[in-house]
Design an enzyme around this catalytic site. Structure first.
Site, PDB file in Angstrom:
ATOM      1  N   THR A  99      52.758  68.883  10.685  1.00 37.20           N
ATOM      2  CA  THR A  99      51.419  68.626  10.004  1.00 37.20           C
ATOM      3  C   THR A  99      50.952  69.946  10.221  1.00 37.20           C
ATOM      4  OG1 THR A  99      51.695  66.426   9.052  1.00 37.20           O
ATOM      5  CG2 THR A  99      49.067  67.266   8.901  1.00 37.20           C
ATOM      6  N   TYR A 140      50.909  66.651   1.035  1.00 35.25           N
ATOM      7  CA  TYR A 140      51.076  67.892   1.646  1.00 35.25           C
ATOM      8  C   TYR A 140      52.915  68.241   2.466  1.00 35.25           C
ATOM      9  CZ  TYR A 140      51.025  65.826   5.908  1.00 35.25           C
ATOM     10  OH  TYR A 140      51.608  65.028   7.512  1.00 35.25           O
ATOM     11  N   THR A 146      53.846  65.392  14.904  1.00 40.00           N
ATOM     12  CA  THR A 146      53.254  63.993  15.310  1.00 40.00           C
ATOM     13  C   THR A 146      54.263  62.384  15.435  1.00 40.00           C
ATOM     14  OG1 THR A 146      52.033  62.857  13.834  1.00 40.00           O
ATOM     15  CG2 THR A 146      50.524  64.597  15.423  1.00 40.00           C
ATOM     16  N   ASP A 147      55.128  62.423  14.472  1.00 38.14           N
ATOM     17  CA  ASP A 147      55.582  61.826  14.352  1.00 38.14           C
ATOM     18  C   ASP A 147      56.514  61.257  15.361  1.00 38.14           C
ATOM     19  OD1 ASP A 147      53.943  61.316  12.111  1.00 38.14           O
ATOM     20  OD2 ASP A 147      56.408  61.423  10.532  1.00 38.14           O
ATOM     21  N   LYS A 183      52.298  57.500  19.670  1.00 38.42           N
ATOM     22  CA  LYS A 183      51.639  57.977  18.366  1.00 38.42           C
ATOM     23  C   LYS A 183      51.186  56.249  18.458  1.00 38.42           C
ATOM     24  CE  LYS A 183      51.045  60.043  13.604  1.00 38.42           C
ATOM     25  NZ  LYS A 183      51.638  60.175  12.762  1.00 38.42           N
ATOM     26  N   GLU A 237      62.303  36.170  31.326  1.00 38.94           N
ATOM     27  CA  GLU A 237      63.722  35.277  30.645  1.00 38.94           C
ATOM     28  C   GLU A 237      65.104  35.252  30.539  1.00 38.94           C
ATOM     29  OE1 GLU A 237      60.418  33.089  27.353  1.00 38.94           O
ATOM     30  OE2 GLU A 237      59.483  34.418  27.899  1.00 38.94           O
TER      31      GLU A 237
HETATM   32  N1  ASP Z   1      55.400  63.261   8.996  1.00 35.28           N
HETATM   33  C1  ASP Z   1      54.269  64.876   9.851  1.00 35.28           C
HETATM   34  C2  ASP Z   1      55.079  64.900  11.258  1.00 35.28           C
HETATM   35  O1  ASP Z   1      55.031  64.090  11.701  1.00 35.28           O
HETATM   36  C3  ASP Z   1      52.982  63.756  10.757  1.00 35.28           C
HETATM   37  C4  ASP Z   1      52.321  65.264  11.670  1.00 35.28           C
HETATM   38  O2  ASP Z   1      52.931  65.969  11.659  1.00 35.28           O
HETATM   39  O3  ASP Z   1      51.572  64.507  11.956  1.00 35.28           O
HETATM   40  O4  ASP Z   1      56.223  65.691  11.125  1.00 35.28           O
END
Ligand code: ASP
Length: 348
Positions: free
Chosen positions: A32, A45, A111-112, A184, A305
């Site tokens: 992103t 996007y 971020t994923d 995340k 357990e």
């Molecule tokens: N789907 C995107 C990615 O991980 C989300 C992001 O970058 O925040 O590339």
């Protein structure tokens, strides 16, 4: 040369050494932070559409603090992340950091799956120089895009002397996290990254870096993993536990020749009884099984357990399932002995 001229040359050489800006490479993978959309008030996007040169041009302030060089490693949303990009990225980071004139690396990333890529590098980079991952939750065309400030902060962290020797770092939303701990935690918020078991290790506010803590688990120069000659990585699947679980997923993994399975179990890594039996059978067939948890906080402890000794299972300690997968993939490049692998889960 006349003495006056000699002094001038001497002063020029001294000042260019003393005041030379650190060299930072920005390695772009997509995400992103490199996303572009049609509207500043819509969430849609395409990730990874913006090239590294444009990313750098969008934040001129980073050129004032460092000599910036950019390279495009990939242009993908990080949900497309794969072993080939991990290997390419790790090898390139090692090549660059081995050069005397490179002071640090910033990796722009979606971020994923940032937590997995950052942890992969945390275990495979052979240098104490800073490696900083950064991303954004809002694309560059969105209102209040977070990417530019995150990138500015990441470069500041990469040039900061105190960042050396801390392993791979993740910088997002004014916070600095260790790659081992960060995850995340929110699907859409800019305050998505957290380190649930240990907390952030520092902050970076308009470029001002402050550290509170030092990661203590082994990483980078103290890690035994070496990907320099690897072209592929062993297959490790993650299975997510739930009531009325089915054994078909274990069987599918074994039939697909998985070398390892991470079981994201219930609570302290607990298993539905038939899944437990299927995984014990998989162990007997040579598949390495690691118990992790679908709970985001805390550790999956050995012999809680579950009778790990009897079943031949390994406990993931405080790694979540996706990070346990990274460690097991690397561990399997060294050994498939469960005792040795269990030691790695306590060490890294
Ligand atoms: N789907 C995107 C990615 O991980 C989300 C992001 O970058 O925040 O590339």
């Amino acid at each position: 040369m006349k003495p006056f001229k000699q002094i001038l040359v001497f002063l020029f050489v001294c000042s260019s050494v003393l005041f030379a800006k650190p060299t930072i490479y920005i390695l772009a993978t997509g995400g992103t932070i490199a996303g572009a959309g049609d509207s500043e008030i819509k969430s849609s996007y395409s990730a990874g559409a913006v090239t590294v040169d444009k990313l750098i041009a969008a934040v001129p302030a980073i050129n004032e603090i460092a000599a910036i060089k950019g390279e495009q490693i990939s242009s993908i949303g990080s949900q497309e992340m794969n072993n080939q990009v991990w290997l390419k990225l790790s090898k390139r980071v090692n090549e660059l950091l081995a050069q005397k004139d490179v002071d640090g690396i910033v990796v722009t990333h979606g971020t994923d799956t940032m937590e997995e890529s950052a942890y992969f590098l945390h275990l495979t980079v052979k240098s104490k120089k800073p490696v900083v991952f950064v991303g954004a939750m809002r694309s560059g065309t969105s209102m209040s895009a977070d990417g530019p400030m995150n990138l500015y902060n990441a470069v500041n962290v990469a040039i900061n002397k105190e960042s050396a020797g801390k392993g791979v770092l993740v910088v997002m939303n004014d916070e600095i996290h260790s790659a081992r701990e960060v995850t995340k935690t929110l699907t859409t918020s800019v305050q998505t990254f957290a380190s649930p078991n240990s907390g952030k290790i520092g902050t970076v506010f308009y470029g001002n870096v402050e550290y509170f803590m030092q990661p203590l688990k082994a990483h980078t120069v103290n890690s035994e993993f070496d990907v320099s000659k690897l072209q592929s990585l062993p297959r490790v699947d993650i299975l997510f536990a739930h009531p009325e679980d089915s054994t078909v997923f274990v069987e599918a993994s074994v039939n697909a020749s998985a070398k390892g399975i991470i079981h994201a179990g219930m609570g302290n890594g607990n298993l539905f009884p038939s899944t437990q039996d299927a995984l014990a059978k998989a162990v007997k067939e040579g598949v390495v099984v690691v118990r992790s948890s679908r709970v985001t906080n805390g550790a999956t402890t050995l012999e809680g357990e579950v009778d790990d000794k009897a079943f031949g299972f390994i406990a993931a300690n405080s790694l979540n399932a996706q990070k346990a997968r990274v460690l097991l993939m690397l561990g399997l490049t060294k050994t498939n002995n469960p005792k040795e692998l269990q030691k790695m889960f306590l060490k890294y």
